[in-house]
Design a protein around this motif. Sequence first.
Motif, mmCIF file in Angstrom:
data_model
loop_
_atom_site.group_PDB
_atom_site.id
_atom_site.type_symbol
_atom_site.label_atom_id
_atom_site.label_comp_id
_atom_site.label_asym_id
_atom_site.label_seq_id
_atom_site.Cartn_x
_atom_site.Cartn_y
_atom_site.Cartn_z
ATOM 1 N N ARG A 89 5.118 -48.197 38.982
ATOM 2 C CA ARG A 89 4.665 -48.713 37.676
ATOM 3 C C ARG A 89 3.198 -49.104 37.663
ATOM 4 N NH1 ARG A 89 2.265 -50.071 34.247
ATOM 5 N NH2 ARG A 89 2.689 -51.392 32.424
ATOM 6 N N SER A 101 -1.938 -46.493 35.617
ATOM 7 C CA SER A 101 -3.294 -46.459 35.038
ATOM 8 C C SER A 101 -4.226 -45.646 35.920
ATOM 9 C CB SER A 101 -3.878 -47.870 34.946
ATOM 10 O OG SER A 101 -3.120 -48.638 34.135
ATOM 11 N N LYS A 125 -6.641 -43.607 25.610
ATOM 12 C CA LYS A 125 -5.637 -44.657 25.760
ATOM 13 C C LYS A 125 -5.359 -45.362 24.432
ATOM 14 C CE LYS A 125 -5.890 -47.145 29.707
ATOM 15 N NZ LYS A 125 -5.052 -46.531 30.744
ATOM 16 N N PHE A 149 4.003 -45.248 28.415
ATOM 17 C CA PHE A 149 4.639 -46.186 29.348
ATOM 18 C C PHE A 149 4.334 -47.612 28.896
ATOM 19 C CE2 PHE A 149 1.045 -47.910 31.767
ATOM 20 C CZ PHE A 149 0.028 -47.007 31.517
ATOM 21 N N HIS A 189 5.271 -52.021 28.516
ATOM 22 C CA HIS A 189 6.082 -53.241 28.476
ATOM 23 C C HIS A 189 7.091 -53.122 27.334
ATOM 24 C CE1 HIS A 189 2.728 -54.390 31.026
ATOM 25 N NE2 HIS A 189 1.897 -54.116 30.028
ATOM 26 N N HIS A 226 1.836 -48.356 26.081
ATOM 27 C CA HIS A 226 0.534 -47.767 26.418
ATOM 28 C C HIS A 226 0.680 -46.279 26.153
ATOM 29 C CE1 HIS A 226 -0.736 -51.593 27.768
ATOM 30 N NE2 HIS A 226 0.100 -51.634 28.777
ATOM 31 N N ASN A 263 -0.692 -43.286 26.123
ATOM 32 C CA ASN A 263 -1.879 -42.650 26.696
ATOM 33 C C ASN A 263 -1.759 -41.132 26.623
ATOM 34 O OD1 ASN A 263 -2.984 -45.134 27.199
ATOM 35 N ND2 ASN A 263 -2.184 -45.260 29.285
ATOM 36 N N GLU A 290 -2.431 -56.054 23.973
ATOM 37 C CA GLU A 290 -2.786 -57.002 25.036
ATOM 38 C C GLU A 290 -4.205 -56.839 25.584
ATOM 39 O OE1 GLU A 290 -0.753 -54.411 28.678
ATOM 40 O OE2 GLU A 290 -0.005 -56.416 28.242
ATOM 41 N N HIS A 291 -4.845 -55.682 25.383
ATOM 42 C CA HIS A 291 -6.149 -55.445 26.012
ATOM 43 C C HIS A 291 -7.322 -56.016 25.224
ATOM 44 C CE1 HIS A 291 -4.300 -51.781 28.271
ATOM 45 N NE2 HIS A 291 -3.939 -52.910 28.785
HETATM 46 C C1 MLT Z 1 -0.684 -51.564 32.283
HETATM 47 O O1 MLT Z 1 0.246 -52.143 31.756
HETATM 48 O O2 MLT Z 1 -0.571 -50.890 33.306
HETATM 49 C C2 MLT Z 1 -2.030 -51.730 31.671
HETATM 50 O O3 MLT Z 1 -2.043 -52.544 30.632
HETATM 51 C C3 MLT Z 1 -2.992 -50.734 31.824
HETATM 52 C C4 MLT Z 1 -3.102 -49.513 30.997
HETATM 53 O O4 MLT Z 1 -2.882 -49.468 29.834
HETATM 54 O O5 MLT Z 1 -3.509 -48.562 31.546
#
Ligand code: MLT
Length: 483
Positions: free
Chosen positions: A345, A349, A360, A393, A395, A402, A404, A441-442
């Motif tokens: 996990r 990134s 992203k 992927f 949370h 995310h 991406n 969250e970023h």
């Molecule tokens: C993650 O949960 O791994 C990060 O927030 C990083 C990402 O988005 O790459």
Amino acid sequence: MVGIGERKSRTASADSDGLVDRIGQVVGSKGLILDPRDMEPYLTDWRRLYVGRARAVVRPATTAETAAVVALAAAARVAIVPQGGNTGMVGGSVPDDSGRQIVVALQRMNRIRNLDPLNNTLTAEAGCILQQIHEAARAEGRLFPLSLGAEGRCQIGGNLSTNAGGHGVLRYGNARDLVLGIEAVLPDGRIWDGLRALRKDNTGYDLKQLFIGAEGTLGIITCAVLKLFALPQEVVSAFVGFERLEHAMVLLARLRAAVGETVTAFELIPRIGLELARRHVANVADPLAGPHAQYLLIEVVGSRRDSSTREAVEAALGEALRAGLLSDATLAASTAQAKAFWRVRETLSEALALEGPTIKHDVAVPISETPAFIRRATAAVEAVLPGIRTVAFGHLGDGNIHFNLSHPAGGDPEAFLARKTELNRIVHDITADMGGSISAEHGLGQLKREEIARYKAPLELELMRRIKATLDPLNIMNPGKVL
Ligand code: MLT
Ligand code: FAD
Ligand code: ZN
């Protein structure tokens, strides 16, 4: 590091207003970086999207030094860029390319001032690395639950300034939920001491919350009182394979019915994510025998050391397998095996970055809407760019995906990146249409500063600008970020 004498000769011309000299008097040679080579790591963000230039990198050792530096910069009308571990994803922690800004890096302020196990609080200076705080809490049989892939490098000051989320939000909340008090240096150099270790304090506006998530645009956080929790006596980690996203929602509800609010991680990993991590990062193993379309990394904690939690999780996953919600499941038999699950996990990134240019998206939608969001956004981007690779992927337990995008295999990376604005628009419009957030969250930093204007109500932006203008009328605190 540059000695005071040598610095004098090199910067005299660049320091016509004498600001750097005065700052040098405050922080000393250890606290001042002027050599362009030594400054480099402070000028480029983790994603290497932004490369700035700075007049100086200043590393204060105390709150008093930080306050004096800010007061000097304010008097000289020189902008400041606060920096923590520089792991941010939106370019908030690096200076612009004018060469006029000063980076204030908090890494030397890394003392844990107090740990009160009976009050379940830990007071940490802003430059403390998140992992350092984890270890200090654990040494006292306590848990500080903020957990993210960058925890070996990010700082608590940066975590608070970005209101970081991470893996444990579904059980413990975001960074802003884990703070009781902060100390901050205001844009005019005054120190606000709000370091209260109280769980109840109803005496007007909760000012600390203004600085949390402000990304360094309202002041510099120098210290914080953090909430601690009981260290779990049992941690059960599971890695499961499944085919249909909707089944993950049903599984989360069933798990919670079985173990209550003790699910501390519910992380989504698509097959392509696992493949990229195995391709680009060492020592990443596939925990399950056969391939599955989707995976979940699940963590459940127990307050008793008696395997009752493990039995409850095993039973719930067994039922889910029999019900066809899952195709396979395994429970970690050791801490090492649990770590191996997390390695899959936490390297996603990095693996994506190594695979090539990535567009992203860090979005949140209502948890129950996540399957529909992923399906809808995937179809929409594939319609405009056939062959695009979606790596969704994140949370899942808090509806944070995310989303991406990786360039089509064998495709032209530059041509792919040239479609960034168009693809952002598609994904963010769907997010907004589903009542979601384009930054879960970023944060906004400089990456989403313009983009947010399309999705945030004008009144909200006006209120934010008025708060900024009130606290930072000279606009010297991290200008060009967030707003
Ligand atoms: C993650 O949960 O791994 C990060 O927030 C990083 C990402 O988005 O790459
Ligand atoms: P920096 O990047 O240095 O700064 C971030 C922002 O805060 C900047 O705007 C900066 O100006 C400001 N700032 C920093 N320190 C201060 C201070 N003391 N006072 C005022 N302003 C300050 N984020 C998540 O939320 N969840 C994740 O799961 C997650 N996973 C990640 C995984 C990886 C591999 C990486 C590289 C990053 C990840 N991130 C994640 C993003 C990042 O780690 C977080 O945003 C983190 O909180 C940033 O902390 P930092 O100390 O590196 O801050
Ligand atoms: Zn994340």
